[in-house]
Design an enzyme around this catalytic site. Sequence first.
Site, mmCIF file in Angstrom:
data_model
loop_
_atom_site.group_PDB
_atom_site.id
_atom_site.type_symbol
_atom_site.label_atom_id
_atom_site.label_comp_id
_atom_site.label_asym_id
_atom_site.label_seq_id
_atom_site.Cartn_x
_atom_site.Cartn_y
_atom_site.Cartn_z
ATOM 1 N N SER A 12 0.490 -1.484 0.049
ATOM 2 C CA SER A 12 0.036 0.083 0.006
ATOM 3 C C SER A 12 1.300 1.257 0.020
ATOM 4 O O SER A 12 0.531 1.845 -0.546
ATOM 5 C CB SER A 12 -1.196 -0.128 1.198
ATOM 6 O OG SER A 12 -0.076 -0.015 2.364
ATOM 7 N N ASN A 13 2.090 1.653 0.661
ATOM 8 C CA ASN A 13 2.673 2.217 0.298
ATOM 9 C C ASN A 13 3.466 2.387 -0.980
ATOM 10 O O ASN A 13 3.870 3.307 -1.505
ATOM 11 C CB ASN A 13 4.072 2.190 1.470
ATOM 12 C CG ASN A 13 3.597 2.551 3.143
ATOM 13 O OD1 ASN A 13 3.620 3.912 3.896
ATOM 14 N ND2 ASN A 13 2.597 1.275 3.611
ATOM 15 N N HIS A 94 12.940 -7.884 6.124
ATOM 16 C CA HIS A 94 14.025 -8.190 5.979
ATOM 17 C C HIS A 94 15.212 -7.416 6.275
ATOM 18 O O HIS A 94 15.500 -6.223 6.074
ATOM 19 C CB HIS A 94 14.530 -8.401 4.239
ATOM 20 C CG HIS A 94 16.050 -9.030 4.520
ATOM 21 N ND1 HIS A 94 15.982 -10.337 4.332
ATOM 22 C CD2 HIS A 94 16.754 -8.695 3.884
ATOM 23 C CE1 HIS A 94 16.885 -11.143 4.224
ATOM 24 N NE2 HIS A 94 17.742 -9.767 3.820
ATOM 25 N N ILE A 95 15.897 -7.547 6.856
ATOM 26 C CA ILE A 95 16.932 -7.014 7.886
ATOM 27 C C ILE A 95 17.980 -7.391 7.232
ATOM 28 O O ILE A 95 19.003 -8.590 7.099
ATOM 29 C CB ILE A 95 17.265 -7.735 9.027
ATOM 30 C CG1 ILE A 95 15.988 -7.330 10.536
ATOM 31 C CG2 ILE A 95 18.083 -6.824 9.878
ATOM 32 C CD1 ILE A 95 16.138 -7.741 11.476
ATOM 33 N N ASN A 111 13.750 4.052 4.871
ATOM 34 C CA ASN A 111 13.219 2.273 5.406
ATOM 35 C C ASN A 111 11.563 3.173 6.118
ATOM 36 O O ASN A 111 11.816 4.492 7.291
ATOM 37 C CB ASN A 111 14.214 1.695 6.140
ATOM 38 C CG ASN A 111 12.494 0.873 6.876
ATOM 39 O OD1 ASN A 111 11.994 -0.520 6.308
ATOM 40 N ND2 ASN A 111 12.664 0.227 8.361
ATOM 41 N N HIS A 113 9.414 2.554 8.713
ATOM 42 C CA HIS A 113 7.888 2.096 10.623
ATOM 43 C C HIS A 113 7.223 2.511 11.036
ATOM 44 O O HIS A 113 7.661 4.370 11.875
ATOM 45 C CB HIS A 113 9.502 1.945 10.941
ATOM 46 C CG HIS A 113 9.888 1.355 12.506
ATOM 47 N ND1 HIS A 113 9.587 -0.078 12.002
ATOM 48 C CD2 HIS A 113 9.883 1.689 13.251
ATOM 49 C CE1 HIS A 113 9.389 -0.915 13.195
ATOM 50 N NE2 HIS A 113 9.549 0.640 14.044
ATOM 51 N N ASP A 153 16.359 -0.411 12.045
ATOM 52 C CA ASP A 153 14.992 1.047 12.415
ATOM 53 C C ASP A 153 15.725 1.966 13.421
ATOM 54 O O ASP A 153 15.059 2.964 13.993
ATOM 55 C CB ASP A 153 13.683 0.701 13.091
ATOM 56 C CG ASP A 153 12.846 -0.503 12.544
ATOM 57 O OD1 ASP A 153 12.196 -1.265 12.817
ATOM 58 O OD2 ASP A 153 13.436 -0.024 11.547
ATOM 59 N N GLU A 182 1.740 6.797 6.800
ATOM 60 C CA GLU A 182 2.306 5.793 6.696
ATOM 61 C C GLU A 182 2.257 6.769 5.383
ATOM 62 O O GLU A 182 3.780 6.919 4.490
ATOM 63 C CB GLU A 182 2.196 4.488 6.019
ATOM 64 C CG GLU A 182 2.485 3.963 7.998
ATOM 65 C CD GLU A 182 2.641 2.907 7.150
ATOM 66 O OE1 GLU A 182 2.059 2.036 6.343
ATOM 67 O OE2 GLU A 182 3.307 1.987 8.504
HETATM 68 C C1 GRF Z 1 3.510 -0.939 6.571
HETATM 69 O O1 GRF Z 1 3.005 -0.702 8.320
HETATM 70 C C2 GRF Z 1 5.005 -1.093 6.778
HETATM 71 O O2 GRF Z 1 5.393 0.109 7.786
HETATM 72 C C3 GRF Z 1 5.031 -2.365 7.657
HETATM 73 O O3 GRF Z 1 4.471 -3.443 7.349
HETATM 74 C C4 GRF Z 1 2.816 -2.353 6.636
HETATM 75 C C5 GRF Z 1 2.033 -2.657 5.138
HETATM 76 O O4 GRF Z 1 2.744 -2.352 4.326
HETATM 77 N N1 GRF Z 1 6.424 -2.844 7.867
HETATM 78 P P1 GRF Z 1 2.578 -2.243 3.045
HETATM 79 O O5 GRF Z 1 0.840 -1.922 2.540
HETATM 80 O O6 GRF Z 1 2.961 -3.527 2.438
HETATM 81 O O7 GRF Z 1 3.041 -0.513 1.798
#
Ligand code: GRF
Length: 206
Positions: A12-13, A94-95, A111, A113, A153, A182
């Site tokens: 979604s981001n 993934h770190i 990143n 968070h 983070d 976000e």
């Molecule tokens: C978000 O809260 C992101 O920060 C976290 O995964 C969630 C979903 O992100 N790491 P997205 O919808 O896949 O962008």
Amino acid sequence: PRVVVLISGSGSNLQALIDAAHNGSLLAEISLVVSNRSNAFGLERAKKASIPSKVLALKSYTNAGKTREQYDIDLAQLILEAQPVLVVMAGFMHIVSSAFLDRFPTIPLINLHPALPGQFDGARAIERAFEAYQRGEIKHTGVMVHRVIREVDGGEPLLVQEVEIKPEDDLAALKERIHSVEHVLIVKATALVLEQEAAKPKTKSV
Ligand code: GRF
């Protein structure tokens, strides 16, 4: 300028970045999407937007007896081939190790968070904030975009936005409120870093 976006889930981001680039509010071209999970819905979003995408699944490395370091090296190479100005981790679960970070001495990595700096680092940040709120330990939570460094983070925050938690919230309501923040912050942070990069004197390739 080319931006590579790393995802693991719904994307979604990523979608927020795609929409902003399409409507002109973000002067960037998302030239590649990389996911560490083959089932990430974000891959559908990339396809619909005609953005090239690649899947690099850690499991395929460990199943083949390859190391996590090899994974990070290959992931870095994949990204570098796209010659990005900026790498955005948007829901990327993934770190990354120093084997990955060492390959980005100059290209910025950022990143997203879903917590405030220093609070709830790592996974399940929203759930942990919700539980802390229910225990009366916090009054609100937040979202940040930070530079990626070795400490998970832990990088310098670029943008931070507080998010209120309401007494009547259930986890879903809080998640929805956080995700909507976000989607704004990820676009703003990407634009901010691209502006910073554009302002840097061009290093002449000798
Ligand atoms: C978000 O809260 C992101 O920060 C976290 O995964 C969630 C979903 O992100 N790491 P997205 O919808 O896949 O962008």
